[in-house]
Design a protein around this motif. Sequence first.
Motif, PDB file in Angstrom:
ATOM      1  N   PHE A  43      -9.150  -9.830 -52.536  1.00  0.00           N
ATOM      2  CA  PHE A  43      -7.820  -9.611 -51.988  1.00  0.00           C
ATOM      3  C   PHE A  43      -7.135 -10.963 -51.810  1.00  0.00           C
ATOM      4  CE2 PHE A  43     -10.688 -10.221 -48.452  1.00  0.00           C
ATOM      5  CZ  PHE A  43      -9.978 -10.993 -47.561  1.00  0.00           C
ATOM      6  N   GLY A  44      -5.879 -10.923 -51.359  1.00  0.00           N
ATOM      7  CA  GLY A  44      -5.135 -12.138 -51.116  1.00  0.00           C
ATOM      8  C   GLY A  44      -4.381 -12.621 -52.348  1.00  0.00           C
ATOM      9  N   GLU A  45      -3.653 -13.707 -52.174  1.00  0.00           N
ATOM     10  CA  GLU A  45      -2.889 -14.278 -53.266  1.00  0.00           C
ATOM     11  C   GLU A  45      -3.826 -14.717 -54.380  1.00  0.00           C
ATOM     12  OE1 GLU A  45       0.432 -17.802 -54.072  1.00  0.00           O
ATOM     13  OE2 GLU A  45      -0.415 -17.466 -52.063  1.00  0.00           O
ATOM     14  N   ASN A  46      -3.538 -14.278 -55.589  1.00  0.00           N
ATOM     15  CA  ASN A  46      -4.374 -14.550 -56.760  1.00  0.00           C
ATOM     16  C   ASN A  46      -5.814 -14.065 -56.560  1.00  0.00           C
ATOM     17  OD1 ASN A  46      -2.258 -15.882 -58.148  1.00  0.00           O
ATOM     18  ND2 ASN A  46      -2.684 -17.761 -56.976  1.00  0.00           N
ATOM     19  N   ARG A  47      -5.973 -13.091 -55.644  1.00  0.00           N
ATOM     20  CA  ARG A  47      -7.296 -12.522 -55.353  1.00  0.00           C
ATOM     21  C   ARG A  47      -8.301 -13.627 -55.052  1.00  0.00           C
ATOM     22  NH1 ARG A  47      -7.862  -7.286 -56.679  1.00  0.00           N
ATOM     23  NH2 ARG A  47     -10.061  -7.452 -57.255  1.00  0.00           N
ATOM     24  N   ALA A  48      -7.879 -14.554 -54.224  1.00  0.00           N
ATOM     25  CA  ALA A  48      -8.700 -15.731 -53.933  1.00  0.00           C
ATOM     26  C   ALA A  48      -9.865 -15.424 -53.013  1.00  0.00           C
ATOM     27  CB  ALA A  48      -7.832 -16.827 -53.316  1.00  0.00           C
TER      28      ALA A  48
END
Length: 722
Positions: free
Chosen positions: A203-208
């Motif tokens: 999850f998160g920005e760019n699946r970081a």
Amino acid sequence: MTTTRSALHRRTSFAPTGPLTPLSQAVIALLCLTGIAHAQDATLGTVTVDERSAPRQADVTGFGDLPLNQVPVSATVIDSRQMQDRGARRLADLTQFDASVSDAYNAAGYIDYLTVRGFVLDNRFNYRREGLPINAETSIPLDNKERVEILRGTSGIQAGTSAPGGLVNYVVKRPTETDLREVRMEVSGRGGVLGAIDLGGRFGENRAFGYRLNVVSEDLKPRAFDLDGHRELFSLATDWRLTRDTVIEAEIEYSKKTQPSQNGFSLLGNTLPAPVDPRINLNNQAWSQPSVFEGLTGTLRFTQAIDDNWRWSAQVGQQRLKTDDRLAYAFGCSAEGNYDRYCSDGTFDFYDFRSDNERRVQTAGSLNLKGKVMTGGVQHDLGIGLMESRVRNRFQDQAYNYVGTGNVAGTAIVPADPTLTTPTTNRDERSTELSLQDAIRWSERFTTWLGVRHTRLDRDSIGTDGSQPTSYAQGITTPWLAASYALQPGLMAYASWGEGVESQVVPNNIGYANAGQGLPALVSRQREVGLKGSKGSLNWQAALFAITQPVTNIDTCGNPVEPCTAGFDGQAKRRGLELNGDWTHGPWRLAGGMTFIDAKRVGSADTAINGQRATNVPRDVLRAQVAYRVAAVPGLEMQTQVSYEGRRNVLPDGSVTLPAWTRFDAALRYDTRLNGVATRWTLGVENLFDRRYWKESPYQYGHVYLFPGAPRTIRLAVTATL
């Protein structure tokens, strides 16, 4: 019940060690200073592979970046799918996958011991988790492990001190690239129920950010009497991809298992009895209490790519164990003056054994640099590592009190005596290890392999009553050399030579004049030659090995009437042949192996055992698995497993031997979809023909044990992937 209980041996354990060492502080500092990574341009990259076709790798070899079929060592990798299909709960359940691995005092409800290439692995030193040393004197769950790696042979370049048979590394499940939602239910034995969930994703920005959560609860109701218990597990693994080149990984695991353990049987005088009903548990007194194994373990790792060829990593981990070890313990026959077996009439001495609040804590930190470099047209795959570990054992006095006479029918009733009468031994250890490895590729076909590890040990021990303080320090260097040659694509020949070092502690038993003291490290040596082949879906390996190990007299002395001084006593020699392979063709999947071992004792002061076969080491072992997908019923697969172990010596002088045995297991697996949900059903049967046999006959700390094979057990499991 156990080798440690039988000898009043306080297993090495670890407790909080105070301030972190300079290396550990450096590791933590490096983990925090991740901002430097943002300027790097290299890429770690994410690779998604089909696990069925990808070449297997094994971190335990020390060359984890290379496919296992290209590394000149012998190892087995057992993945989570294999463990789940076979219903494996504990390390002892994994012996079915490797013909070079067998039991070594594996009592139901207790900790696991393994024999590899005829040598018993040391639970204090031969186990790793995520590459860092851990103590295996506990119950280690498999539910959150992605794979278990078993190295066969000496492990001098992989570990500072360890028994020469091999090394076990647990690798935890990590975050998945795609969302995972898996629920599993299983019923087995007399109605034991397991429930488990496995969740993963990003999850998160760019699946970081990634996560992997495993939660397990199980009511244990095996077919053996008086063995009901409960276990639970919670584990969470996370990662953070700060940049394309920088990853921080953190994971933590809490587990607790509460279950009585099962006593071993023994010789009746000079007679090997017929196999007993495996459901009988001599640990069945009204005052018998369960053993409790509780553990909290975690690691933090930082990985940084420097460029396309180089990367470094820093890692720190800690393991905290708490154990309550309890048993109505059957041991020896004072009526006939035999302390290594039961009485001729089937009676034995009964003891109330209790060792509560055993504390073990181990803290380790490592720095590693790996990369490739060209020198004069020759490629070097280099690895440099620095590891520091601290252990500390803290115990209380324990109960080991004679309470009466028992019998092998399990009908005797004796009183309890929990008085804390016996001191134990607290121990501290510090080790620093520096390692260097180099795979030198002279051509596309020819490679030489060099490795060396230098270990600095500092050890201290003292009785819980303040008696017998000991201390020593030692420096050890263990080299390893190998050469490999690609005879043709997919076929490699290799030869290797290496050394390993192990450390032993004299048991806390009144039968030893130097009870509780550590002995100087022992150096073992191994030579191995082999072939590895891979073509399409066929993979195979053949290896010849010879191992020489200096041994002590710990297992053959320890008489409470005439105490002996434990020390070195000749050598143990193992020579063997291993054949392993797996093949997939159409609906068929086949895998298996054969191992032949010549195990001898030489140079002992006891001339009666010189030239004799080592106890509890079968002459030959066969493991085979066959699976067939039924075309008429899409999703249905039939599986069969056969395990054979040859004759073995029960006594060191070879006067009593255990017969060979064969066991069959079977399973039906059905993959389908219910209301759009992928579902896997498994019906498994262990010991299909309900055969009674003696599974193993460990002879440890001066006593003979006999463990029966488990009775026929049925399990039904269903796994739903949402």
